[in-house]
Design a protein around this motif. Sequence first.
Motif, PDB file in Angstrom:
ATOM      1  N   TYR A 209      18.546   7.912  -7.972  1.00 59.15           N
ATOM      2  CA  TYR A 209      18.056   7.473  -9.275  1.00 59.15           C
ATOM      3  C   TYR A 209      18.112   5.961  -9.262  1.00 59.15           C
ATOM      4  N   GLY A 212      20.479   4.135 -12.194  1.00 57.58           N
ATOM      5  CA  GLY A 212      21.835   4.596 -12.436  1.00 57.58           C
ATOM      6  C   GLY A 212      22.581   4.657 -11.131  1.00 57.58           C
ATOM      7  N   ASP A 213      23.783   5.153 -11.185  1.00 59.99           N
ATOM      8  CA  ASP A 213      24.500   5.369  -9.945  1.00 59.99           C
ATOM      9  C   ASP A 213      23.976   6.653  -9.311  1.00 59.99           C
ATOM     10  N   ALA A 214      23.785   6.592  -8.008  1.00 58.76           N
ATOM     11  CA  ALA A 214      23.191   7.734  -7.330  1.00 58.76           C
ATOM     12  C   ALA A 214      24.047   8.983  -7.494  1.00 58.76           C
ATOM     13  N   ALA A 215      25.361   8.781  -7.517  1.00 60.91           N
ATOM     14  CA  ALA A 215      26.243   9.936  -7.435  1.00 60.91           C
ATOM     15  C   ALA A 215      26.234  10.774  -8.700  1.00 60.91           C
ATOM     16  N   ASP A 216      25.708  10.258  -9.809  1.00 56.49           N
ATOM     17  CA  ASP A 216      25.751  11.088 -11.007  1.00 56.49           C
ATOM     18  C   ASP A 216      24.438  11.831 -11.231  1.00 56.49           C
ATOM     19  N   MET A 235      32.503  13.650 -13.055  1.00 56.47           N
ATOM     20  CA  MET A 235      31.358  12.911 -13.558  1.00 56.47           C
ATOM     21  C   MET A 235      30.475  13.781 -14.438  1.00 56.47           C
TER      22      MET A 235
ATOM     23  N   ARG B  36      21.214  -2.251 -16.583  1.00 56.71           N
ATOM     24  CA  ARG B  36      22.424  -1.487 -16.868  1.00 56.71           C
ATOM     25  C   ARG B  36      23.241  -1.226 -15.594  1.00 56.71           C
ATOM     26  N   GLY B  45      29.026   2.973  -5.001  1.00 55.94           N
ATOM     27  CA  GLY B  45      27.950   3.858  -5.400  1.00 55.94           C
ATOM     28  C   GLY B  45      28.388   4.992  -6.294  1.00 55.94           C
TER      29      GLY B  45
END
Lengths: 276, 120
Positions: A209, A212-216, A235, B36, B45
């Motif tokens: 994504y 956003g953070d990839a991990a979520d 998460m 953001r 990450g």
Amino acid sequence: MNAAHVLAASTVGAGAVVAFWILAVISVAAALGLVLAPRAVHGAVLLAVVMLSLAVLYGVAGAPFLAFVQIIVYTGAVLMLFLFVLMIVGVSAADSMRETIRGQRLAAGLAGIGLLVLLALVVGHAAIGPAAPAGSNYGVLNVQRLAQLIFTRYVFPFELTSALLITAALGAMVLAHRERTSPKPSQRDLARQRVRGDHPAPLPGPGVYARGDAADMPALLPDGTPSPLSLNPVMARRRGSAIRVPGPGVPAPLPPGEPGKDGGPDAEPDREGAHP
Amino acid sequence: MLTLYVPILMLAALAALFAGFSLVMGALAGPKRWNRAKLQAYESGIEPTPQPSGGGRFPVKYYLTAMLFILFDIEIIFLYPWAVTFRSLGVFGLVEMVLFIVTVLVAYAYVWRRGGLEWD
């Protein structure tokens, strides 16, 4: 003023007096902050300021060895140990202000007054009597003279210091080391455990994504539905996550025949294991 | 006497200048196009989890590491005057320092063999 006069008498030069007054202001302010700081970590950092200005004072007074010891051992090592202990206890752990031992405040007040009297006497004595005797043991040759004493006349206490260090290591082991009671799992054991567990294959990787953070972001299964297995349950429970996972032990859609089985070592994606 | 410390003072001034210059120039000249994701704390990450109450506690194993560090720090303290007077002390100085280091290494070997250095 007395102390400044002492300093001016022992080491000639206006630079020493100027340094003394600058450092005195800094260290007294830092010491006050150290006592008054509500958080222990701030107190430790202010303690570092006090120690560093003390080291510079030693240097100005003609004791370079003591100055370096002050920086290397006290500021570098002992203060670091303080910070480690703070982290072990918990950074924001606070002491209770209630008196639990009867008469503790009274005793502490009396001890404080006693210390004050002692300090006043010592400072007064130093101000009246001769200050640090100026001689060949002070100043430039300080380190050489100290070394000659340590390594010739006081060689036995010097060697005994190493025994003291051994004691320190032993004490740390006794306090902090926990003996392993079962053999450490080898790589072979871990691999076997994994193959026999719920997920022989790796868990689905997180989706990508851009903002956003990839991990979520959950991975998508072949039918297009998001896979709850690809998300860390911590998460997934956060607000605004793209997928809802009811609990940490969700029966995965992947192995269909095992409802509610949640024992494998990799049933939950390990949060620390995801770090590179 | 105090002229001894002029190089140290100059080094400190240089370090302070460099730090201040980098901060000010970064604030003045750097582009500021934030979004953001850029404003979030970077944790390899992974979305940073909220801090546990009480600030979180570290394993007590770190105490052993800190103690070992202090051990060798104190060894360094003795190495410094020894190195300054190494020539005038001669073989005698070398032997006593070797004795000292070997004795300190006993502590290290003990911690090592007891498994104090194994992390898991």
